[in-house]
Write an enzyme that holds these catalytic residues in place. Structure first.
Site, mmCIF file in Angstrom:
data_model
loop_
_atom_site.group_PDB
_atom_site.id
_atom_site.type_symbol
_atom_site.label_atom_id
_atom_site.label_comp_id
_atom_site.label_asym_id
_atom_site.label_seq_id
_atom_site.Cartn_x
_atom_site.Cartn_y
_atom_site.Cartn_z
ATOM 1 N N LYS A 76 0.810 -1.217 0.000
ATOM 2 C CA LYS A 76 0.000 0.000 0.000
ATOM 3 C C LYS A 76 0.845 1.270 0.000
ATOM 4 C CE LYS A 76 -3.111 -1.944 3.366
ATOM 5 N NZ LYS A 76 -4.039 -1.600 4.461
ATOM 6 N N LYS A 121 2.248 2.585 2.277
ATOM 7 C CA LYS A 121 1.904 3.405 3.452
ATOM 8 C C LYS A 121 3.006 3.227 4.491
ATOM 9 C CE LYS A 121 -3.216 3.383 3.741
ATOM 10 N NZ LYS A 121 -4.352 2.961 4.610
HETATM 11 N N1 C2G Z 1 -12.735 4.252 7.387
HETATM 12 C C1 C2G Z 1 -13.967 4.888 7.509
HETATM 13 N N2 C2G Z 1 -14.008 6.239 7.598
HETATM 14 C C2 C2G Z 1 -12.867 6.977 7.590
HETATM 15 C C3 C2G Z 1 -11.611 6.336 7.483
HETATM 16 C C4 C2G Z 1 -11.564 4.955 7.388
HETATM 17 O O1 C2G Z 1 -15.022 4.222 7.524
HETATM 18 N N3 C2G Z 1 -12.971 8.328 7.681
HETATM 19 C C5 C2G Z 1 -12.709 2.788 7.268
HETATM 20 C C6 C2G Z 1 -12.095 2.319 5.950
HETATM 21 O O2 C2G Z 1 -13.081 2.355 4.905
HETATM 22 C C7 C2G Z 1 -11.694 0.885 6.293
HETATM 23 C C8 C2G Z 1 -11.317 1.010 7.780
HETATM 24 O O3 C2G Z 1 -11.916 2.225 8.268
HETATM 25 O O4 C2G Z 1 -12.823 0.013 6.170
HETATM 26 C C9 C2G Z 1 -9.817 1.068 7.972
HETATM 27 O O5 C2G Z 1 -9.318 2.147 7.194
HETATM 28 P P1 C2G Z 1 -7.741 2.143 6.802
HETATM 29 O O6 C2G Z 1 -6.956 1.933 8.039
HETATM 30 O O7 C2G Z 1 -7.493 3.320 5.933
HETATM 31 O O8 C2G Z 1 -7.669 0.782 5.966
HETATM 32 P P2 C2G Z 1 -7.146 0.572 4.459
HETATM 33 O O9 C2G Z 1 -5.805 1.176 4.327
HETATM 34 O O10 C2G Z 1 -8.234 0.977 3.558
HETATM 35 O O11 C2G Z 1 -6.885 -1.012 4.445
HETATM 36 O O12 C2G Z 1 -7.267 -5.450 2.776
HETATM 37 C C10 C2G Z 1 -7.945 -4.231 3.010
HETATM 38 C C11 C2G Z 1 -7.004 -3.163 3.517
HETATM 39 O O13 C2G Z 1 -6.227 -3.637 4.604
HETATM 40 C C12 C2G Z 1 -7.800 -1.922 3.932
#
Ligand code: C2G
Length: 130
Positions: free
Chosen positions: A45, A47
């Site tokens: 990612k 990240k």
């Molecule tokens: N999320 C949310 N609202 C936000 C930020 C995040 O609902 N303002 C949700 C994201 O949609 C996700 C969860 O919180 O369902 C975790 O977000 P992230 O840590 O950004 O996860 P991500 O990098 O999208 O990783 O295999 C799937 C990946 O691991 C998802």
């Protein structure tokens, strides 16, 4: 016992994450949260997390809606995870809308929930850098 699973990085844990975990838990009785490892985040990612996996795990484990935290080390593990943990429902924020529908073939309900607007780990970092 209805078992729910969700995946994420959960860096700089914020209320958008908590809203997602709360709504995911409301869909069942047991919530498994699969947190991206430091390597997976960087390689898959691009990240760079502020908190290490262990620190992110400890924070998410402290959330009342969460029953189990395990590591995410590959994109492919979802198919084995849903069987290994006897999952009924897979939940993700709708920024992933449609991306994991293949899990329906494993007999899993797939739910995409609306993201919480305005907040994100990236936004927090941007604001702090101002
Ligand atoms: N999320 C949310 N609202 C936000 C930020 C995040 O609902 N303002 C949700 C994201 O949609 C996700 C969860 O919180 O369902 C975790 O977000 P992230 O840590 O950004 O996860 P991500 O990098 O999208 O990783 O295999 C799937 C990946 O691991 C998802």
């Amino acid at each position: 016992m209805k078992r729910v699973i969700t995946y994420g990085t959960f860096d700089l844990l914020h209320y958008g994450h908590i809203n997602l975990l709360k709504r995911a838990k409301a869909l069942g009785d047991y919530l498994v949260v699969v947190i991206s490892s430091d390597e997976f985040n960087w390689i898959e990612k691009q990240k760079k997390c502020y908190f290490t996996y262990e620190q992110r795990k400890a924070l998410v484990e402290a959330v009342r809606y969460v029953d189990l935290v395990i590591p995410e080390t590959s994109w492919e593990q979802k198919i084995t995870d849903v069987h290994e943990y006897h999952i009924d429902t897979f939940v993700m924020g709708d920024d992933w809308n449609g991306k994991f529908d293949f899990l329906k073939e494993e007999g899993v309900e797939v739910v995409y929930l609306p993201r919480t607007p305005e907040i994100s780990t990236t936004q927090i970092k941007r604001d702090l850098n101002k």
